[in-house]
Design a protein around this motif. Structure first.
Motif, mmCIF file in Angstrom:
data_model
loop_
_atom_site.group_PDB
_atom_site.id
_atom_site.type_symbol
_atom_site.label_atom_id
_atom_site.label_comp_id
_atom_site.label_asym_id
_atom_site.label_seq_id
_atom_site.Cartn_x
_atom_site.Cartn_y
_atom_site.Cartn_z
ATOM 1 N N GLN A 124 155.927 -64.976 64.056
ATOM 2 C CA GLN A 124 155.380 -66.092 63.258
ATOM 3 C C GLN A 124 155.444 -67.400 64.023
ATOM 4 O OE1 GLN A 124 157.153 -66.602 59.426
ATOM 5 N NE2 GLN A 124 156.069 -64.851 58.545
ATOM 6 N N LEU A 125 156.563 -67.606 64.725
ATOM 7 C CA LEU A 125 156.739 -68.836 65.513
ATOM 8 C C LEU A 125 155.636 -68.953 66.562
ATOM 9 C CD1 LEU A 125 159.215 -71.040 66.179
ATOM 10 C CD2 LEU A 125 159.355 -69.611 68.212
ATOM 11 N N LEU A 126 155.353 -67.854 67.256
ATOM 12 C CA LEU A 126 154.306 -67.876 68.287
ATOM 13 C C LEU A 126 152.934 -68.125 67.666
ATOM 14 C CD1 LEU A 126 155.104 -65.073 70.880
ATOM 15 C CD2 LEU A 126 155.746 -67.480 70.877
ATOM 16 N N ALA A 127 152.703 -67.510 66.503
ATOM 17 C CA ALA A 127 151.412 -67.692 65.831
ATOM 18 C C ALA A 127 151.232 -69.161 65.458
ATOM 19 C CB ALA A 127 151.339 -66.800 64.600
ATOM 20 N N ALA A 128 152.329 -69.808 65.037
ATOM 21 C CA ALA A 128 152.263 -71.220 64.641
ATOM 22 C C ALA A 128 152.024 -72.129 65.840
ATOM 23 C CB ALA A 128 153.556 -71.603 63.922
ATOM 24 N N GLU A 129 152.499 -71.701 67.024
ATOM 25 C CA GLU A 129 152.330 -72.534 68.229
ATOM 26 C C GLU A 129 150.900 -72.502 68.746
ATOM 27 O OE1 GLU A 129 155.055 -71.837 71.420
ATOM 28 O OE2 GLU A 129 156.747 -72.656 70.304
ATOM 29 N N ASP A 130 150.168 -71.433 68.442
ATOM 30 C CA ASP A 130 148.816 -71.288 68.998
ATOM 31 C C ASP A 130 147.827 -72.272 68.360
ATOM 32 O OD1 ASP A 130 149.150 -69.557 70.983
ATOM 33 O OD2 ASP A 130 148.737 -67.739 69.820
#
Lengths: 130, 367
Positions: A124-130
């Motif tokens: 989720q964290l990576l998805a939010a960074e994109d």
């Protein structure tokens, strides 16, 4: 596609942590992190026996472009840095969750491990960074 | 929002990692900065350098203007088709920018200056111009491609217009030729042979794709930086800037004090420095310990302290190299403060690598 193994714990600074049977933990940087950094040409690791606090800079990974700190995800004592990285820093790029591990650490409080992100939260964290 | 070159879509389509540099979205690298570096040393690489500023200078006072603007002597450009590397200096003798000036005809010149310094440069040129009868035209309609490496010229020449092929291959270092709106110079920023080609955007995109199809490797700014560091080519803003003199930046050879009556901007300040003697020099370092030297790190020598202006990893030598500003008397061994640990390095005369060959003592790294 970036790899995020399910059985590992993660930090917001893109480190992974694996609990070992002997109570120690193995720490590395994630596939996402190695991809962002680019090809590593040097890794500076802490000496065995050094005490680190949570969030302290404990290692440095250097690409052709820049030097980046790696932060201790848990407080504890360094057991060993990965000796293979002295001659083959590129292992962090080619096998970030395996041969490219950075540090083995003995946590001061094993309960700290539970506070880290699980693979779903890190995804989720990576998805939010994109 | 950063500018994008006409090749931006091609970079993205080829998986470039994009970074902002000097106000431009540029490729840092494609798949591998190391592979791109080696391609240029061993074969051929291509760089989109369209972010650099191309300035065309015309008008009856053009030569007179350059005589005052440049620290090197534009009088060395005896005929059309010759080029010259030079700094332009402020009145304190600091470097406003470094550039290459080409003579295209009588009182017709092309200057290629840096991207990040464009606004200051054009402002400074307008001030130096004063009442000169000149026209300064910023050519933001053009694309610039660097083709670099031992195979660059033979690979690129057949892709040029028929009329340009033989003249381009006949160019000597720092010479240029033009046909229609295509400009080819035998210059570069890698320490290898090759061309820099300036041309209209549409033709440039086609040439870029043709070069890639012919086997040239797309290279980003990461490889450009490791290549230029190995070749010990200064980077403006890092190895010299408005506060440093060319005489302490390894660029004394580019300052033409002769003819003695040529009054270029910064001359008085440099003459004073020369008479009094400078206390620093820009020189090379090879790290003997493990680690990577970086910009800003402190260097300790027997003759006093200095600092690293550009440092990094040399893919050719597989160790860390650097340019450093040190006391003039410093030689031999020194120490570099890398994050609080003093590491051993040797002071060497740059360049480190040129035309595929290592030129400095390259003893094994101490383990």
């Amino acid at each position: 596609m970036t790899q995020i193994p399910q059985q590992l714990k993660y930090t917001e600074d893109h480190e992974w942590v694996r609990a070992e049977a002997d109570g120690s933990v193995v720490i590395g940087i994630t596939d996402h992190a190695q991809h962002q950094l680019g090809e590593l040409v040097y890794v500076e690791l802490p000496d065995a026996g050094r005490t680190v606090t949570r969030g302290a800079a404990m290692a440095v990974v250097e690409s052709t472009k820049a030097a980046s700190d790696v932060y201790a995800p848990l407080a504890g004592v360094i057991v060993q840095g990965n000796p293979a990285l002295a001659d083959q820093p590129e292992l962090v790029n080619t096998d970030p969750y395996g041969e490219g591990w950075l540090v083995r650490l003995r946590p001061g409080d094993a309960a700290d491990l539970a506070a880290l992100l699980d693979s779903a939260a890190y995804t989720q964290l990576l998805a939010a960074e994109d | 929002m950063a500018h994008q070159t006409p090749l931006y879509a091609d970079h993205v389509a080829n998986d470039a990692r994009i970074v902002e540099f000097g106000g431009w979205d540029m490729p840092l690298q494609y798949a591998s900065a190391l592979a791109e570096h080696h391609a240029v040393r061993q074969s051929c690489g291509i760089f989109d350098v369209s972010h650099m500023t191309v300035v065309d200078l015309t008008g009856p006072d053009s030569t007179r203007f350059l005589m005052r603007l440049l620290a090197n002597d534009p009088g060395k450009l005896r005929s059309a088709g010759q080029g010259l590397y030079s700094c332009m200096l402020n009145d304190a003798g600091g470097v406003v920018d470094d550039l290459i000036v080409y003579r295209l005809g009588d009182n017709v010149y092309r200057l290629i200056i840096n991207a990040a310094t464009r606004v200051q440069d054009l402002g400074w040129m307008a001030r130096v111009a004063d009442r000169d009868d000149i026209v300064i035209r910023h050519r933001d309609d053009l694309l610039m491609i660097a083709v670099q490496g031992p195979k660059a010229r033979e690979l690129a020449a057949p892709l040029l217009a028929e009329e340009l092929q033989a003249p381009a291959l006949a160019l000597r270092s720092f010479e240029c030729v033009r046909h229609d709106h295509v400009f080819v110079a035998r210059t570069g920023y890698t320490g290898e042979d090759g061309f820099e080609i300036v041309l209209p955007a549409e033709a440039g995109v086609a040439l870029w794709r043709a070069l890639a199809a012919a086997g040239a490797v797309r290279c980003g700014l990461g490889a450009r930086d490791t290549l230029r560091l190995e070749a010990a080519l200064n980077l403006y803003g890092q190895d010299m800037d408005a506060g440093t003199s060319p005489l302490v930046s390894g660029l004394g050879w580019t300052v033409a004090f002769e003819p003695a009556d040529r009054q270029f901007r910064g001359r008085a300040a440099l003459e004073k420095q020369k008479t009094e003697g400078v206390s620093e020099k820009l020189t090379g370092l090879v790290l003997e310990d493990r680690g990577i030297m970086r910009h800003g790190q402190r260097v300790i020598t027997a003759a006093g302290e200095g600092s690293i202006t550009s440092g990094g990893f040399s893919p050719t030598m597989e160790r860390s190299i650097a340019l450093a500003r040190l006391p003039v008397a410093a030689t031999g061994s020194c120490q570099v403060d890398i994050r609080g640990v003093l590491r051993k390095a040797q002071i060497v005369k740059p360049p480190f690598v040129r035309l595929g060959r290592i030129l400095v003592d390259d003893a094994p790294v101490q383990k």
